[in-house]
Design an enzyme around this catalytic site. Structure first.
Site, PDB file in Angstrom:
ATOM      1  N   HIS A   1       1.446  -1.625   0.037  1.00  0.00           N
ATOM      2  CA  HIS A   1      -0.138  -0.203  -0.081  1.00  0.00           C
ATOM      3  C   HIS A   1       1.004   1.165   0.105  1.00  0.00           C
ATOM      4  CE1 HIS A   1      -3.845   2.012   1.866  1.00  0.00           C
ATOM      5  NE2 HIS A   1      -3.808   2.882   1.255  1.00  0.00           N
TER       6      HIS A   1
ATOM      7  N   HIS B   1       1.288   4.449  -2.426  1.00  0.00           N
ATOM      8  CA  HIS B   1       0.473   5.973  -3.876  1.00  0.00           C
ATOM      9  C   HIS B   1       2.302   6.648  -3.689  1.00  0.00           C
ATOM     10  CE1 HIS B   1      -2.783   5.442  -2.190  1.00  0.00           C
ATOM     11  NE2 HIS B   1      -2.836   5.382  -1.504  1.00  0.00           N
TER      12      HIS B   1
ATOM     13  N   HIS C   1      -9.563   0.726  -1.663  1.00  0.00           N
ATOM     14  CA  HIS C   1      -9.026   1.067  -0.395  1.00  0.00           C
ATOM     15  C   HIS C   1     -10.522   1.594   0.458  1.00  0.00           C
ATOM     16  CE1 HIS C   1      -5.815   3.301  -1.106  1.00  0.00           C
ATOM     17  NE2 HIS C   1      -4.842   3.901  -0.371  1.00  0.00           N
TER      18      HIS C   1
ATOM     19  N   GLU D   1     -11.303   3.142   5.904  1.00  0.00           N
ATOM     20  CA  GLU D   1     -10.435   4.233   6.507  1.00  0.00           C
ATOM     21  C   GLU D   1     -11.126   5.076   7.316  1.00  0.00           C
ATOM     22  OE1 GLU D   1      -8.043   7.039   3.245  1.00  0.00           O
ATOM     23  OE2 GLU D   1      -6.406   6.830   4.684  1.00  0.00           O
TER      24      GLU D   1
ATOM     25  N   ASP E   1       1.523   4.189   2.652  1.00  0.00           N
ATOM     26  CA  ASP E   1       0.723   5.007   2.061  1.00  0.00           C
ATOM     27  C   ASP E   1       1.159   6.202   1.241  1.00  0.00           C
ATOM     28  OD1 ASP E   1      -1.763   5.405   1.785  1.00  0.00           O
ATOM     29  OD2 ASP E   1      -2.270   5.751   3.492  1.00  0.00           O
ATOM     30  N   ASP E   2       1.857   6.868   1.431  1.00  0.00           N
ATOM     31  CA  ASP E   2       1.981   8.633   1.339  1.00  0.00           C
ATOM     32  C   ASP E   2       3.184   8.858   2.357  1.00  0.00           C
ATOM     33  OD1 ASP E   2       0.149   8.479  -0.542  1.00  0.00           O
ATOM     34  OD2 ASP E   2      -0.814   8.215   1.232  1.00  0.00           O
TER      35      ASP E   2
HETATM   36  N1  ADE Z   1      -5.050   8.519  -1.911  1.00  0.00           N
HETATM   37  C1  ADE Z   1      -3.554   8.574  -1.383  1.00  0.00           C
HETATM   38  N2  ADE Z   1      -3.359   8.278  -0.191  1.00  0.00           N
HETATM   39  C2  ADE Z   1      -5.031   8.157   0.443  1.00  0.00           C
HETATM   40  C3  ADE Z   1      -5.132   7.704   1.747  1.00  0.00           C
HETATM   41  N3  ADE Z   1      -4.662   7.517   2.382  1.00  0.00           N
HETATM   42  N4  ADE Z   1      -6.827   7.376   1.315  1.00  0.00           N
HETATM   43  C4  ADE Z   1      -7.534   7.117  -0.345  1.00  0.00           C
HETATM   44  N5  ADE Z   1      -6.303   8.209  -1.325  1.00  0.00           N
HETATM   45  C5  ADE Z   1      -5.049   8.244  -1.209  1.00  0.00           C
HETATM   46 ZN    ZN Z   2      -3.734   4.706   0.301  1.00  0.00          ZN
END
Ligand code: ADE
Ligand code: ZN
Length: 344
Positions: free
Chosen positions: A27, A29, A206, A209, A287-288
């Site tokens: 996971h 991006h 996703h 969340e 994630d990011d």
């Molecule tokens: N795009 C990038 N990170 C995300 C996240 N945590 N939830 C939904 N979309 C995303």
């Molecule tokens: Zn994500």
């Protein structure tokens, strides 16, 4: 030695222990690996203006109230990505960091609509990312690419996006669904997922969340996903947990993301230990990472620090990530993992 020093030493030993375990990151991006320094470098070489004047000012803006407040900044940041070289450099930088954290398999998300909607071609995006991931073996990382649909856009847009990517079908591992969750039901995306399935692509999304358990049920029943991204709110529904456990459906959990987007108030209250205890196939991911304070090693570090995970739990998390990866049973990663655990 003081108790504080002993506890700190034990934590850094656990972090090193995790680093040595072969792992998959499932996971991630790629647009979320755009570090501020890189953002300014790409902006300068592409002649793109940013409203920030320094790395410090940009980092200071990374204070989020929720998912949407993050997405607003994240989509703005992506505007500096314009050429194949940008996508290549971004992806290679991520792979180097992941390899340093002991990642041996990376299944990477990208959001084509974020780029095609501002005039960048699908080809530029896919070829730029692919030219880096195809060299992942130089770092000991096997890779896959997962095309994500933006769920705040329409189902028709998603379908057209997948159609536009299909000339590059051989470069894709699967499809996913991301962006604003609440108010954007999975039902919009049935046609896009049906096409992806008929193309033999893997399916993830996703869900759970910010959205309630119902969003996870829909990802499973309406889209037919094989893995759920995040899924932390599944813990609010015992019947859903029972199903995920029975079917061994993996959940790709992202602790620092959950903290920074206020899905949890405090890392010590993160549901991950309870998810493990419930028998869910949970994995740890970043994630990011450029926006949330760290890559996969830092995510494990945060859980070790706040939730005191045991060595057995850390081994289970790493093993889960390999089980959850879209690789075949004879992939050398399984025997490498067993050998690494044996040698610990
Ligand atoms: N795009 C990038 N990170 C995300 C996240 N945590 N939830 C939904 N979309 C995303
Ligand atoms: Zn994500």
């Amino acid at each position: 030695m003081s108790d504080v020093t002993t506890a700190t030493d034990a934590r850094s030993e656990s972090v090193e222990f995790v680093r040595r375990l072969p792992k998959a990151e499932l996971h991630l991006h790629i647009e979320g690996t755009l570090e501020p320094e890189m953002l300014f470098r790409f902006a300068a070489r592409n002649g793109v203006e940013t409203r920030f004047t320094s790395v410090d000012e940009l980092r200071a803006a990374y204070e989020f109230d929720d998912l949407q407040s993050f997405l607003d900044i994240y989509y703005q940041g992506a505007a500096v990505l314009r050429t194949e070289e940008d996508f290549h450099d971004l992806t290679w930088a991520y792979l180097e960091r992941a390899a340093a954290d002991g990642v041996r398999r990376a299944e990477i998300f990208f959001d084509p609509q974020t780029h095609t909607d501002r005039g960048i071609s699908m080809e530029t995006v896919i070829l730029g990312i692919s030219s880096a991931i195809e060299r992942g073996s130089e770092l000991g990382v096997s890779t896959g690419l997962i095309l994500c649909f933006l769920r705040h856009l329409s189902g028709e847009d998603a379908l057209h996006t997948l159609e536009a990517a299909l000339p590059h079908r051989s470069k894709l591992l699967g499809v996913g669904l991301d962006s604003s969750e609440v108010g954007h039901p999975a039902t919009k995306f049935v046609a896009a997922y049906d096409l992806a399935r008929s193309e033999g692509l893997h399916l993830v999304a996703h869900a759970g969340e910010e959205g309630p358990p119902e969003y996870v049920w829909q990802a499973l029943d309406v889209l037919g996903v094989e893995r759920v991204d995040h899924g932390v709110r599944a813990m609010e529904d015992a019947a859903l947990v029972a199903r995920l456990v029975a079917e061994r459906t993996p959940l790709t959990v992202c602790p620092l993301s959950n903290l920074r987007l206020r899905v949890v108030d405090d890392m010590a209250e993160h549901p991950l230990p309870r998810m493990l205890e419930a028998g869910l196939v949970v994995t740890v991911n970043s994630d990011d990472p450029a926006y949330f304070g760290g890559y996969i090693g830092a995510n494990f570090g945060a859980m070790i620090e706040s939730c005191e995970l045991s060595r057995d739990e850390l081994v289970t998390l790493a093993r889960n990530s390999i089980e959850a990866a879209f690789i075949t049973g004879d992939d050398p990663l399984f025997s490498d993992f067993d050998a690494a655990v044996e040698a610990l």
